[in-house]
Design a protein around this motif. Structure first.
Motif, PDB file in Angstrom:
ATOM      1  N   VAL A  27      38.602  43.077  46.936  1.00 32.55           N
ATOM      2  CA  VAL A  27      38.044  41.975  47.721  1.00 32.55           C
ATOM      3  C   VAL A  27      37.721  42.493  49.114  1.00 32.55           C
ATOM      4  O   VAL A  27      38.580  43.039  49.806  1.00 32.55           O
ATOM      5  N   TYR A  93      34.592  41.648  44.961  1.00 37.03           N
ATOM      6  CA  TYR A  93      34.332  40.288  45.400  1.00 37.03           C
ATOM      7  C   TYR A  93      34.114  40.350  46.915  1.00 37.03           C
ATOM      8  O   TYR A  93      34.715  41.190  47.601  1.00 37.03           O
ATOM      9  N   LEU A 302      39.209  34.047  41.608  1.00 39.15           N
ATOM     10  CA  LEU A 302      39.296  35.428  41.117  1.00 39.15           C
ATOM     11  C   LEU A 302      39.746  35.453  39.657  1.00 39.15           C
ATOM     12  O   LEU A 302      39.234  36.255  38.858  1.00 39.15           O
TER      13      LEU A 302
END
Length: 304
Positions: A27, A93, A302
């Motif tokens: 992330v 992400y 997620l």
């Protein structure tokens, strides 16, 4: 893994990066305008099951100011790619707040295969179409006047001015339910030493108020909802439920912002595809005010 701070070579100079480590999906965290990577401290403590990396946007915090003044979307995306490559993130992400949320959406549009992007209260306001009931030329005029007013603030501060500003920052943070010490640290991270006479010290703001016109130029005529409708990867939008106080604003700026709030509400009501969540008890700094709630939404996203 303990947080490791480093500087990497970016397209327009050095970029300050904080690698928080962690097991789980990659992330990348992107803060908003006039903020720093310290914004993610409360949130990262709530997301131990992800590999988290944050960085200071160009011209912010400890990252270099771009010599050409380029703060366009492509420039931001090039920095994002440089950070991801440097710390070996594989198809991360991207989670962003405010301007960072809009950068995340731009990344999602260009990468349909991206596993997902999260926009925390980043809806812009440079497109006159987002201001229902106000003539386009009036939106442009008022917005330029508002930016000019903000840009008129001093760019270089004395020690005394820094002390006064940090005291105000701590007081405001306390009122918002945000960690005052963290807000002070972020304020000091946004200051760079400035040449001064031998008997004085001075600090330059990053970004400087004078750079606001360049920093916000990419928003001129730009509409995040148009970009969202072209984005094919999974998207999570998280909207703050509390409207910022506007009673002290001049009428022309208050009306401009009220029209924008109405325009954003209209767009969100008709938007399909992205997942939308609202936090009624949080303001624009929702990732600081409601870190546990925001982290819970991201964690679910997620996993899904």
């Amino acid at each position: 893994m303990q947080t490791q701070e480093a500087e990497i070579d970016g397209p327009a100079g050095r970029i300050a990066v904080a690698d928080h480590g962690g097991d789980g999906p990659d992330v990348l965290l992107v803060h908003g305008a006039n903020r720093t990577l310290l914004d993610w401290e409360p949130l990262r403590r709530e997301l131990p099951d992800a590999r988290l990396v944050a960085y200071d946007l160009r011209g912010h915090g400890r990252s270099d100011v771009p010599a050409d003044g380029d703060y366009g979307w492509d420039a931001h995306l090039a920095d994002l790619d440089a950070v991801a490559d440097a710390v070996k993130l594989t198809d991360p992400y991207v989670v962003g707040h405010s301007l960072g949320g809009m950068i995340a959406i731009c990344h999602g549009r260009r990468r349909p295969e991206c596993p997902g992007v999260v926009d925390l209260d980043g809806f812009g306001g440079g497109d006159p179409a987002l201001h229902p009931g106000m003539p386009p030329q009036e939106v442009v005029r008022r917005r330029a006047a508002q930016i000019a007013a903000l840009a008129s603030a001093p760019s270089v501060l004395s020690d005394e001015q820094v002390a006064a500003i940090t005291a105000q920052v701590r007081q405001r943070a306390q009122a918002m339910g945000v960690d005052p010490a963290l807000e002070e640290a972020a304020t000091r991270r946004s200051l760079a030493p400035e040449d001064a006479p031998e008997d004085a010290s001075a600090w330059r703001r990053k970004p400087s108020p004078a750079a606001l016109t360049e920093l916000l130029a990419p928003l001129d005529g730009w509409n995040v909802f148009s970009v969202l409708r072209q984005t094919r990867c999974p998207v999570l939008l998280v909207q703050a439920g509390q409207v910022p106080p506007m009673a002290q604003l001049p009428d022309e700026f208050r009306e401009l912002n009220e029209a924008l709030i109405a325009g954003i509400a209209q767009e969100l009501a008709t938007l399909s595809g992205p997942r939308l969540e609202r936090l009624p008890d949080a303001g624009h700094l929702l990732h600081l005010q409601a870190a546990a709630e925001v982290a819970g939404l991201i964690r679910t996203f997620l996993k899904s």
